[in-house]
Write an enzyme that holds these catalytic residues in place. Structure first.
Site, mmCIF file in Angstrom:
data_model
loop_
_atom_site.group_PDB
_atom_site.id
_atom_site.type_symbol
_atom_site.label_atom_id
_atom_site.label_comp_id
_atom_site.label_asym_id
_atom_site.label_seq_id
_atom_site.Cartn_x
_atom_site.Cartn_y
_atom_site.Cartn_z
ATOM 1 N N TYR A 1 0.807 -1.421 0.237
ATOM 2 C CA TYR A 1 0.162 0.014 -0.407
ATOM 3 C C TYR A 1 0.455 1.146 -0.266
ATOM 4 C CZ TYR A 1 1.317 -0.552 4.935
ATOM 5 O OH TYR A 1 2.128 -0.424 5.728
ATOM 6 N N SER B 1 7.870 -0.049 10.539
ATOM 7 C CA SER B 1 7.423 -0.722 9.310
ATOM 8 C C SER B 1 5.564 -0.892 8.643
ATOM 9 C CB SER B 1 7.645 -2.128 10.182
ATOM 10 O OG SER B 1 6.721 -2.819 10.631
ATOM 11 N N LYS B 2 5.533 -2.005 7.673
ATOM 12 C CA LYS B 2 4.626 -2.015 7.610
ATOM 13 C C LYS B 2 3.472 -2.162 8.101
ATOM 14 C CE LYS B 2 5.773 -3.472 2.697
ATOM 15 N NZ LYS B 2 5.714 -4.085 1.508
ATOM 16 N N ARG B 3 3.711 -2.815 9.632
ATOM 17 C CA ARG B 3 2.712 -3.019 10.458
ATOM 18 C C ARG B 3 2.475 -2.136 11.653
ATOM 19 N NH1 ARG B 3 5.217 -7.247 8.518
ATOM 20 N NH2 ARG B 3 7.017 -6.863 9.633
ATOM 21 N N ASP B 4 3.238 -1.311 11.426
ATOM 22 C CA ASP B 4 2.790 -0.016 12.905
ATOM 23 C C ASP B 4 2.198 0.585 12.409
ATOM 24 O OD1 ASP B 4 5.275 -0.493 14.020
ATOM 25 O OD2 ASP B 4 6.509 0.118 13.078
#
Ligand code: GLU
Length: 435
Positions: free
Chosen positions: A14, A211-214
């Site tokens: 994304y 990171s992407k999940r933050d």
């Protein structure tokens, strides 16, 4: 010379805030200098590119208002703006390297022969950086064309920056050490390279790499959670850049005016989502009541509430208390729902005063007979006094009666918005609830 900058995302995953920040800095710099901002999609990695990722980039940039002057949909003289559609251009540049004897075959792939000398660049943010190519073991010749005929990132990135006539390349610090390789290619093509500015990494508050999940990593989350485009624009601008004064709240126009590469920080930027929330609250508070109501309305309707002609007044009564537009439905639902629930703790607190139900009943009578509704709030204190109570003893029960909750907008605003009939009805409903 007209300034030309570009945002060159790879459409995998994304749109990350880091990418959006890179796009923003390129946009600010171009607009400040009356230049051209280009969007180029680096989609050569067919296995990892997705349609959804491409849409997320377009949507994210459009939402932020970073309208590109050249690129997909907008068109322009240097298209196509998708790398996947530029194979012939890359082939012709590859032939130039072949003609100059700068490439050789190696197991089906082609390597670019580095000049075995030091390459120094003068980064506009990071200063002087030198890589010495003398040692072939440390810096072996790089592959520019794979055995399957596709070209590598370094090669297509440079060819496109030449073809699209970039004057400035502003990108993440993760590309800093790629740049000497790019300069080698520019030199081989005999083209003056653009100026480079590598902008600092974005770290979490604890210093770890984002990171992407933050939380807050995906730009697409922001509109859904009720951040406004201008607040996020403001927040991203301050991720690694600062105007070197105390001001923190800026409009997009002010940021275009103030932005300079000299004021981009060397140190990593700290990603503070609470600061973003605070900025959002500041931007929301600056809107006119009409603008605020228009921003809040979709959130309220999505929550299944029906807004009417008095929604501007309703929204205005809570405007300064809102950090995220997603908070609005819970804050205004009592206005829009005749059978709003009574918060059990608030009711318990009201019941502690045995007189409360009686006082509220008297207040309902007094308000019912009122001819001038602007006197409603005063009537509360007068009713309390006339019945041997302190004004405060009736204020809180009235608030709970009208809203169902212990907190909320100013009581005067509530009475004004609800009006005569509805206020009286609500107080009588609370009296029943209490007895
Ligand atoms: N596609 C590269 C990236 O996403 C672009 C690098 C550049 O801006 O030159 O990191």
């Amino acid at each position: 010379m007209q300034v030309r900058t570009r945002f060159a995302p790879s459409p995998t995953g994304y749109l990350h805030v880091g990418g959006a920040r890179t796009a923003l800095f390129n946009y600010l710099f171009a607009k400040k200098h009356g230049g051209i901002f280009i969007l180029r999609v680096e989609d050569t990695d067919h296995a990892r590119n997705t349609e959804a990722a491409r849409e997320a980039i377009f949507d994210g940039l459009s939402w932020l208002g970073l309208q590109w002057d050249e690129g997909p949909e907008a068109g322009g003289p240097h298209g196509p703006y998708f790398q996947s559609q530029r194979q012939e251009i890359y082939d012709s540049y590859f032939q130039k390297l072949v003609a100059a004897d700068r490439v050789y075959e190696d197991g089906g792939a082609y390597r670019f022969r580095f000049e075995r000398k030091p390459i120094t660049m003068n980064d506009l943010v990071c200063g002087e950086v030198t890589v010495d190519y003398a040692n072939e073991e440390i810096n072996p010749d790089m592959v520019v064309k794979r055995s399957d005929g596709t070209y590598t990132f370094h090669f297509v990135n440079v060819v496109d920056d030449i073809e699209m006539e970039m004057t400035h390349v502003i990108r993440g610090e993760d590309h800093l050490m790629n740049t000497p390789k790019h300069l080698q290619l520019f030199e081989a093509f005999g083209i003056e390279p653009p100026k480079y500015a590598h902008i600092p990494l974005i770290l979490n508050m604890d210093g770890s790499k984002m990171s992407k999940r933050d939380q807050g990593a995906a730009l697409g989350e922001y509109p859904v959670n009720g951040y406004t485009d201008k607040a996020v624009f403001n927040f991203l601008a301050l991720l690694g850049w600062s105007p070197k004064d105390e001001q923190e709240i800026f409009s997009p126009e002010e940021l275009i005016e103030k932005f300079t590469i000299e004021n981009v920080n060397r140190a990593p930027a700290k990603f503070d989502i609470d600061k973003c929330k605070w900025m959002n609250q500041q931007h929301l508070a600056k809107l006119s009541p009409e603008e605020f109501a228009a921003e809040a309305n979709p959130f309220v309707e999505n929550a299944g509430l029906v807004t009417g002609s008095d929604f501007t007044a309703i929204a205005a009564s809570i405007q300064e208390k809102v950090s995220l537009l997603a908070e609005v439905p819970a804050m205004v639902s009592f206005f829009l729902n005749e059978d709003y629930p009574f918060c059990p703790e608030a009711i318990e607190k009201v019941k502690k005063n045995e007189q409360a139900a009686d006082l509220l009943a008297k207040l309902a009578d007094a308000l019912e007979g009122l001819t001038d509704w602007s006197q409603a709030k005063e009537t509360i204190g007068e009713t309390a006094k006339a019945n041997g109570a302190k004004p405060g003893q009736l204020m809180f029960p009235t608030r709970v009666a009208l809203t169902g909750a212990a907190g909320g907008p100013d009581l005067g605003d509530i009475l004004n918005i609800l009006g005569h009939k509805d206020s009286v009805r609500r107080i009588r409903r609370a009296v029943e609830e209490l007895s």
